[in-house]
Structure formats: C-alpha cells, structure tokens
Design an enzyme around this catalytic site. Structure first.
Site, PDB file in Angstrom:
ATOM      1  N   GLU A 187       4.329   1.955   4.069  1.00 32.64           N
ATOM      2  CA  GLU A 187       4.761   2.190   5.457  1.00 32.64           C
ATOM      3  C   GLU A 187       4.633   0.929   6.292  1.00 32.64           C
ATOM      4  O   GLU A 187       5.498   0.627   7.117  1.00 32.64           O
ATOM      5  CB  GLU A 187       3.943   3.328   6.085  1.00 32.64           C
ATOM      6  CG  GLU A 187       4.569   3.891   7.356  1.00 32.64           C
ATOM      7  CD  GLU A 187       4.215   3.154   8.633  1.00 32.64           C
ATOM      8  OE1 GLU A 187       4.908   3.336   9.647  1.00 32.64           O
ATOM      9  OE2 GLU A 187       3.255   2.362   8.644  1.00 32.64           O
ATOM     10  N   ASP A 209      -1.274   3.039   2.803  1.00 33.31           N
ATOM     11  CA  ASP A 209      -1.527   1.608   2.989  1.00 33.31           C
ATOM     12  C   ASP A 209      -2.057   1.316   4.396  1.00 33.31           C
ATOM     13  O   ASP A 209      -1.856   2.104   5.323  1.00 33.31           O
ATOM     14  CB  ASP A 209      -0.253   0.786   2.710  1.00 33.31           C
ATOM     15  CG  ASP A 209       0.938   1.201   3.569  1.00 33.31           C
ATOM     16  OD1 ASP A 209       1.045   2.386   3.926  1.00 33.31           O
ATOM     17  OD2 ASP A 209       1.764   0.321   3.895  1.00 33.31           O
TER      18      ASP A 209
HETATM   19 ZN   LIG Z   1       0.701   3.961  10.578  1.00 31.33          ZN
END
Ligand SMILES: [Zn+2]
Length: 452
Positions: free
Chosen positions: A152, A86
């Site tokens: 994340e 992401d």
């Molecule tokens: Zn990162």
C-alpha cells in the site's frame, strides 16, 4: 447470541489482543522493501487456533498478500475488511522515544511503534473481529472476507489491486472497510467516503553550461526554473474547473454535526487555520513545489535544474489537463520549448516534463442512501460515546482500486489512530481506541451478516 456477549468477550480477551497487535508491530514489514510475508505468517498462526483457513499469496522476495474467510459460502452478502501489512520506514531510530519496532506500552494507555496507527492497529482489529465471529459460532447469512495486503505504501499495485484482479475477482463484495487512520484530531473520528488523487510531476529545465566567469554565452538552467516558478500560479487559469464531489457549504455542514451547533462551528472555524486549510484542500485541487536541485560546481553555469511539483487532484479530477496546463504555461507565458524526454542534441534549450507517479481519486457517489453506512455511523457513535461525521480524505489510499473499477463503490475508510500520527516519529495509538475499533468492526460485521 447477543451483542453483549461480543462486548464481554472483547473486554475479557483484551490482553490477548494487545499482545497480538504488538507481535504485528514487532515484525519487520518496512516498505521498501516490504517483507509483508512476516506479518502474513503471524496472522495465519493466530487464526489457525480457531479453525480459520488462510490463503497466503507470496510474491517477490518475502512479500505476500493474505485472504481469510469466515466460511466458504459467498452467495449471501459479503463484507470485506482490507488492511495493509506494510509500513513506511521509521527514519532515524535515535529520533524515536522508543525503538520503532518495540511496540512499547506506556502508562498502560499507549502503544508506540511504526505502523501502530498506519495501520497494523486496524489490521489487528480486523483479524480479531473475524476470529471472534468464528469463536462464537455465529450463524450468518453472508461472509466476512479479510484481505491483508502488501504494497500500500508504494502504490498498491501488487497488494489490493492484485487481489481484486485475481483471488477476489469472482467474489461479489457488498460493503468494504479499509482500516486507515481516520481520527482527524482536533476533529473527532471520521468515516471517509472519498479521497483525493495525486500527480507528481518532474520539471527539468535544460540550458547550456559554461564557465561562470563569462555567463553571457551560457543558459543558466536555475534561472530558467525560477522564471517558471514565478509564473506557476497562472496554470490555475488554464485548468478546466472541477467541481468538488461535496461542495463547500455541504462539507461545512457535515463537519458541523460534531459541534454543539452550526453557529459554534462557524465561530471556531474562523479561529482555526488548520480546519480552514482542511476544508480548502477538500474542495480544491492543490499544488506544491516540494523539491529543487540544480548545479554541479560553484564556478559552473548549471545546464540542468530539476523541481518536483506535487499536485493533489479532486476525487473526480483527471491529471491530463493539469499536465497540458503546465506545458501551455511554460510554452506561452515563459517562452520555452517543452518536451516529454531529454533526448535532444547538446546545446538545445528546453524544458522537460515527466510524470513520476499518479493515482486517481475516488468517491462513493450514493453514500447518503446506504442503510448499511447509516448503521455503521450509529454504531461508531454508540461505541465511542461521541459524535462522528462523514468526510473526504486529502490523502489517498487503496479505496480507489475498490471504488473505481466498479468492484465495490460502497467502500469506506475507518480505523484507529490519528491521521496526522501516520508516518510520524513516535507513531502511537491509544489502547482504548484499539479496543473500541475491535468492537466496531466485530459488531458491524455481526449485524451486517445476520440481518435478514
Ligand atoms: Zn496506511
């Protein structure tokens, strides 16, 4: 099999690698909402040609985590490469020199795009390292595990953490690399062995509204907030002292290895507020008031005001004492009642404290004793023809999930791109850096998995 063969293969296949990276950058995985499955499918397709099976674990709406292995033997030494798929939103596209999902190449030297630095560049390099080892049919005594994760940028709950609690749980991990950008320019590229935690606190003052033409009978929530802000520094007196895992003098020595001498480093440090501030942040907790909001109309005394306090914790520091210190300050020094929620009768004057998000820091305690880490360090210096150094990170990453639950304390961060370029407008990486990181990841895995 020689390492030279690996280097030659990388040099010959450069163009293919660049195209693969561009494809990753061009696929939308902006989080929120995520859409990481777009990236996972590209990785799956790329690895398919070489006979590597990937497992995709879908969740939510077009989201997924991915695992791929060099072989199906997990009995030897296992090396884990972790990279998130992401990226953060690009903001206003018109502010960008090149469209953020275009992966435009400039002067044959730079690739622009959201996620090039953070961290599709390193993720691509990890996938490529796995493919090279498979292509070359290298005989190994262990396994290389590639974990491409979601989520994340919004905490890692459904990404790294989920993978560790589920498919990775039965697999022992001996060493892990996370590909976050670790070029700390103007300092060189660092190898990160620990990072800070964070605590986002919402402070809400609740007063009594009224007409602003006779303010005396109201209680102005903005004034209440200003009383708290004025005394905020005093919470330092109430917070139990936390020692940084790497003390100031030691930290300076770690950085000084990248300079011709310690004297030169100290001289430069005196003239570099940026470097001083980095060192300061790695040896202390910090707090910053980052947002404030209050009032609904020009002629109404506001009955509520909200502020956000962003606290960064030392790797081994807990958040609870910070909350307690803040409550004590508001109660004893400012003189307001403190509550954890705002369900109270109207007309009550108080302050509400709420934790919006929190993450622990983490630190690999015995990093200095690791031969593997030493090998990694030497390899980086050889490939980059430049000094590298060990350091902590002021921000936070997924490493906490690997280190803190005892799954794999021997986790480092090392990746391409400048850390300050992450999340920024015109995010970009150098192609040379990309190729070098591919070399580091591939040769390190080769050595790690063939060493007797
Ligand atoms: Zn990162």
């Amino acid at each position: 099999m020689s390492e030279e063969l690996i280097i030659n293969k990388i040099e010959q296949e450069k163009e293919e690698y660049i195209e693969f990276l561009r494809e990753l950058v061009q696929s939308d995985s902006i989080n929120p909402p995520g859409n990481e499955k777009n990236v996972a499918l590209i990785i799956e397709e790329y690895l398919k040609s070489t006979g590597i099976k990937t497992e995709i674990f879908p969740f939510g709406d077009n989201r997924a985590n991915l695992l791929a292995y060099l072989n199906d033997n997990f009995k030897g030494k296992n090396l884990l490469y972790n990279g998130h798929m992401d990226v953060v939103p690009p903001g206003s596209e018109t502010d960008w020199k090149y469209p953020p999902l275009s992966a435009s190449i400039k002067r044959n030297k730079l690739i622009f795009g959201r996620g090039t630095t953070d961290m599709k560049g390193a993720l691509a390099a990890m996938v490529i390292a796995l493919k090279i080892l498979k292509d070359l049919k290298i005989e190994v005594t262990g396994n290389l595990i590639l974990n491409a994760v979601a989520d994340e940028e919004t905490g890692g709950e459904y990404g790294t953490r989920w993978c560790l609690n589920n498919p990775l749980k039965p697999i022992k991990c001996d060493f892990a690399v996370i590909g976050e950008p670790t070029d700390l320019s103007p300092l060189p590229k660092a190898i990160i062995v620990g990072e800070k935690g964070h605590l986002l606190i919402k402070i809400k003052t609740c007063g009594i509204s009224g007409h602003s033409s006779f303010p005396a009978i109201s209680k102005n929530a903005i004034y209440m907030m200003s009383e708290i802000i004025e005394k905020l520094d005093k919470i330092d007196d109430y917070i139990p002292k936390s020692e940084p895992p790497i003390k100031l003098e030691k930290l300076k020595k770690l950085i000084a290895v990248t300079f011709p001498s310690e004297d030169i480093f100290n001289r430069i440090l005196n003239e570099q507020p940026e470097m001083q501030s980095l060192i300061q942040s790695l040896t202390n907790y910090s707090k910053a008031l980052t947002m404030i909001k209050g009032g609904i109309k020009e002629n109404v005394i506001p009955d509520s005001c909200e502020a956000i306090l962003d606290v960064r914790l030392l790797p081994n520091q807990q958040g609870e004492p910070i909350i307690e210190a803040l409550k004590k300050l508001i109660r004893d020094d400012v003189g307001y009642i403190v509550k954890d929620d705002s369900t109270s009768p109207p007309g009550e004057v108080f302050v509400e404290i709420e934790i919006i998000s929190a993450s622990e820091g983490s630190y690999w305690e015995n990093w200095e004793e690791s031969d593997e880490l030493h090998d990694f360090y030497e390899l980086v210096e050889t490939i980059y023809e430049k000094k590298t150094f060990y350091l902590l990170l002021p921000g936070s990453a997924d490493a906490k999930y690997l280190r803190n639950d005892g799954y794999c304390p021997q986790t480092i961060l090392f990746g391409l791109g400048k850390a300050r370029n992450a999340h920024a407008i015109d995010e970009n990486i150098e192609i040379l850096d990309f190729i070098r990181v591919i070399k580091v990841y591939t040769i390190f895995a080769y050595r790690f998995l063939t060493k007797q």
